[in-house]
Design a protein around this motif. Structure first.
Motif, short mmCIF file in Angstrom:
data_model
loop_
_atom_site.label_atom_id
_atom_site.label_comp_id
_atom_site.label_asym_id
_atom_site.label_seq_id
_atom_site.Cartn_x
_atom_site.Cartn_y
_atom_site.Cartn_z
N CYS A 104 0.82 -1.21 0.00
CA CYS A 104 0.00 0.00 0.00
C CYS A 104 0.86 1.27 0.00
O CYS A 104 1.63 1.51 0.94
CB CYS A 104 -0.93 0.00 1.22
SG CYS A 104 -2.06 1.41 1.26
N ASN A 105 0.71 2.07 -1.05
CA ASN A 105 1.31 3.40 -1.15
C ASN A 105 0.42 4.26 -2.04
O ASN A 105 -0.38 3.73 -2.81
CB ASN A 105 2.71 3.35 -1.77
CG ASN A 105 3.76 2.75 -0.85
OD1 ASN A 105 4.12 3.33 0.16
ND2 ASN A 105 4.25 1.56 -1.22
N HIS A 106 0.58 5.58 -1.95
CA HIS A 106 -0.13 6.41 -2.91
C HIS A 106 0.53 6.29 -4.29
O HIS A 106 1.57 5.64 -4.44
CB HIS A 106 -0.23 7.87 -2.44
CG HIS A 106 1.07 8.61 -2.32
ND1 HIS A 106 1.90 8.86 -3.40
CD2 HIS A 106 1.67 9.21 -1.26
CE1 HIS A 106 2.93 9.58 -3.02
NE2 HIS A 106 2.84 9.79 -1.72
N SER A 107 -0.07 6.91 -5.30
CA SER A 107 0.26 6.59 -6.69
C SER A 107 1.73 6.80 -7.05
O SER A 107 2.37 5.94 -7.66
CB SER A 107 -0.63 7.39 -7.64
OG SER A 107 -1.94 6.86 -7.65
N ARG A 108 2.30 7.95 -6.72
CA ARG A 108 3.68 8.21 -7.13
C ARG A 108 4.65 7.28 -6.40
O ARG A 108 5.64 6.83 -6.99
CB ARG A 108 4.04 9.68 -6.90
CG ARG A 108 3.21 10.60 -7.77
CD ARG A 108 3.68 12.03 -7.76
NE ARG A 108 2.66 12.87 -8.39
CZ ARG A 108 2.81 14.16 -8.68
NH1 ARG A 108 3.95 14.78 -8.40
NH2 ARG A 108 1.82 14.84 -9.25
N LEU A 123 -1.09 -0.17 -9.77
CA LEU A 123 -2.41 0.35 -10.10
C LEU A 123 -2.46 1.78 -9.58
O LEU A 123 -2.51 2.00 -8.36
CB LEU A 123 -3.51 -0.51 -9.46
CG LEU A 123 -3.46 -2.01 -9.81
CD1 LEU A 123 -4.54 -2.77 -9.04
CD2 LEU A 123 -3.62 -2.23 -11.31
N THR A 124 -2.42 2.76 -10.48
CA THR A 124 -2.24 4.15 -10.08
C THR A 124 -3.25 5.06 -10.75
O THR A 124 -3.96 4.66 -11.68
CB THR A 124 -0.81 4.63 -10.41
OG1 THR A 124 -0.62 4.62 -11.84
CG2 THR A 124 0.23 3.72 -9.77
N ASP A 204 -0.38 15.04 1.33
CA ASP A 204 0.56 13.93 1.56
C ASP A 204 1.22 13.45 0.28
O ASP A 204 1.87 12.41 0.27
CB ASP A 204 -0.18 12.76 2.21
CG ASP A 204 -1.34 12.25 1.36
OD1 ASP A 204 -1.68 12.90 0.36
OD2 ASP A 204 -1.90 11.19 1.70
N GLY A 205 1.07 14.19 -0.82
CA GLY A 205 1.65 13.77 -2.07
C GLY A 205 0.82 12.77 -2.86
O GLY A 205 1.25 12.28 -3.90
N SER A 206 -0.37 12.45 -2.39
CA SER A 206 -1.24 11.47 -3.03
C SER A 206 -1.88 12.04 -4.29
O SER A 206 -1.87 13.25 -4.54
CB SER A 206 -2.33 11.02 -2.06
OG SER A 206 -3.17 12.13 -1.72
N ALA A 207 -2.47 11.15 -5.08
CA ALA A 207 -3.22 11.59 -6.26
C ALA A 207 -4.38 12.50 -5.85
O ALA A 207 -4.71 13.46 -6.55
CB ALA A 207 -3.75 10.38 -7.03
#
Length: 367
Positions: A104-108, A123-124, A204-207
Motif C-alpha cells: 500500500c502506497n499512494h500513486s507516485r 495500479l495508479t 501527503d503527495g497522493s493523487a
C-alpha cells in the motif's frame, strides 16, 4: 551536458529498510516534498490473497482498491478461475501455486515501488505521471482497470451553503434544459474559500492531494498561502493520512474534503461516518481512472496473464458489481466501458429516492 537530478527513496518493511536511488521526475520536489528529504515508501505486505505458501507471488502496488476489498475480490476471482490446484501424489487437489501480495502506497510512491522492483504490477491514478514514466522508458501502461470518482464531501450542517446553492442552480438548469449537473467543483471550492468554511487537505503527495490542488487552481484560490488559511485556527487544515482516516477526521470536525466515492461508500457501509453529505459529484474533472502499469522489461507469463485478465470481461464484471451486495446497493467503481456513474447510482439520486438505508445522512439530505 547537465546532469540529471537524483532522488533518494527509503523503502520500509517493518524494522528493516533499504535505499533506492532514482532519476525519475515523478519524484521531483514539490510543496509537499522538498528535494533534501528522502521519499519514505512502504515495502511491507498489507494483505495476502490466496495460499500464503504458494511458490509464485505477484506483488500489486496500490493505495485505494485494497481498503475497499475490491483488490481482494479480483485476486480471489482470478485464482478461482485461472489457477488450477496441482495434484498431489495421491491424486488429490492441493493448494493453488499462486498468491498475490498487496503493498500500500499512494500513486507516485507506487510507481517508485514498481521501478525498484518492490511490486510487479502498479495500479495508479495519475495519468500525467504515468505518461512521464513511460517517456523515461522504465514503465508502460498496459490498460485501465476501472474508474474511481472524486467527490466533494462535507458536514450536514453545510456552513458554506453548498446545498442551497445547488438547489438554486438545479431550478435554473431545469428551466433552461441544461442538464442535471448543477454545481461545478470550481464554484464549490471558491464558495468554501470565500466563506472560510473548514476544509481538510491530506497534503501527503497522493493523487487526491494533487487533484485537489488542480481544483483550487481552477477556482482561482491558493489556500494555505495566507497565515490565516492554515495552521491553528485556520479554515484550511493539512492532515496527512489515509483516505479513510481523512474521512473520519472530517466527519468528526465538520470539515469539507475532496475524497473518492469508494472511500465514502466504504465508510458508510462500515458505520464509521455518519455526519457527512456529498455535495459535488460527476464532473469530468473528478474522474479518476485506475491504470495498470508494468515495468518496461516485464515479460513473465504469470504477470502478463494476470494483467490481461484484468481487462477482460470476468474482471470487469467483478468491478461492475462490487458494492451492489452492500445495503446501500450501489457500486463503488465503474468498469472500463463506463466512465460516468449511472444516474441511478449517484449519491444525489440515493439522497432523493432511497430513504432509511445505512449512510443515513445521505438520505436525510435535501440535495
Amino acid at each position: 551536458m547537465e546532469e540529471e537530478p537524483t532522488y533518494h527513496v527509503q523503502f520500509i518493511d517493518g524494522a528493516s529498510s533499504f535505499e533506492f536511488t532514482s532519476t525519475s521526475s515523478i519524484l521531483r520536489p514539490d510543496d509537499y516534498h522538498p528535494s533534501s528529504a528522502p521519499h519514505i515508501v512502504s515495502a511491507a505486505v498489507a494483505e495476502v490473497y490466496g495460499n500464503p505458501d504458494a511458490p509464485v507471488t505477484i506483488r500489486i502496488g496500490n493505495g485505494g482498491l485494497g481498503p475497499t476489498g475490491l483488490l481482494q475480490a479480483l485476486c480471489s476471482a482470478y485464482i478461482s478461475q485461472r489457477c488450477q490446484p496441482p495434484q498431489s501424489d495421491k491424486g488429490e487437489s492441493g493448494a493453488s501455486d499462486l498468491k498475490f501480495e498487496w503493498v500500500c502506497n499512494h500513486s507516485r510512491h507506487t510507481q517508485a515501488a514498481l521501478q525498484a522492483g518492490v511490486v510487479d504490477v502498479a495500479l495508479t491514478y495519475e495519468r500525467e505521471e504515468e505518461d512521464r514514466a513511460e517517456k523515461e522508458g522504465w514503465s508502460r501502461r498496459v490498460g485501465v482497470l476501472c474508474h474511481d470518482h472524486f467527490v466533494l464531501a462535507g458536514p450536514n450542517s453545510d456552513p458554506a451553503g453548498l446545498r442551497r446553492l445547488r438547489q438554486k442552480r438545479a431550478v435554473t438548469n431545469a428551466s433552461n434544459a441544461k442538464g442535471t449537473r448543477t454545481l461545478s467543483p470550481s464554484v464549490a471550492f471558491k464558495v468554501i474559500a470565500d466563506t472560510r468554511s473548514p476544509f481538510h487537505t491530506r497534503g501527503d503527495g497522493s493523487a487526491t492531494m494533487h487533484r485537489e490542488q488542480s481544483l483550487w487552481s481552477a477556482a482561482g484560490v491558493s489556500p494555505g498561502e495566507s497565515p490565516h488559511d492554515g495552521g491553528d485556527g485556520g479554515w484550511y487544515k493539512r492532515l496527512p493520512c489515509t483516505p479513510l482516516e481523512a474521512l473520519r477526521a472530517a466527519d468528526a470536525e465538520g470539515a469539507y474534503l475532496l475524497t473518492d466515492r469508494a472511500t465514502v461508500l466504504l465508510a458508510y457501509h462500515t458505520g464509521e461516518v455518519r455526519n457527512l453529505d456529498v455535495f459535488v459529484e460527476g464532473a469530468e474533472e473528478l474522474l479518476s481512472p485506475c491504470s495498470i502499469l508494468l515495468r518496461s522489461d516485464e515479460k513473465r507469463n504469470e504477470v502478463m496473464d494476470f494483467v490481461k485478465w484484468l481487462g477482460g470481461q470476468d474482471a470487469q464484471t467483478v468491478v461492475e458489481q462490487y458494492g451492489r451486495g452492500w445495503e446501500a446497493g450501489i457500486p463503488l467503481f465503474t468498469p472500463i466501458s463506463q466512465a460516468e456513474v449511472a444516474p441511478g447510482d449517484e449519491f444525489a439520486h440515493q439522497q432523493r429516492e432511497k430513504h432509511g438505508r445505512p449512510g443515513a445522512s445521505f438520505h436525510r439530505s435535501r440535495l
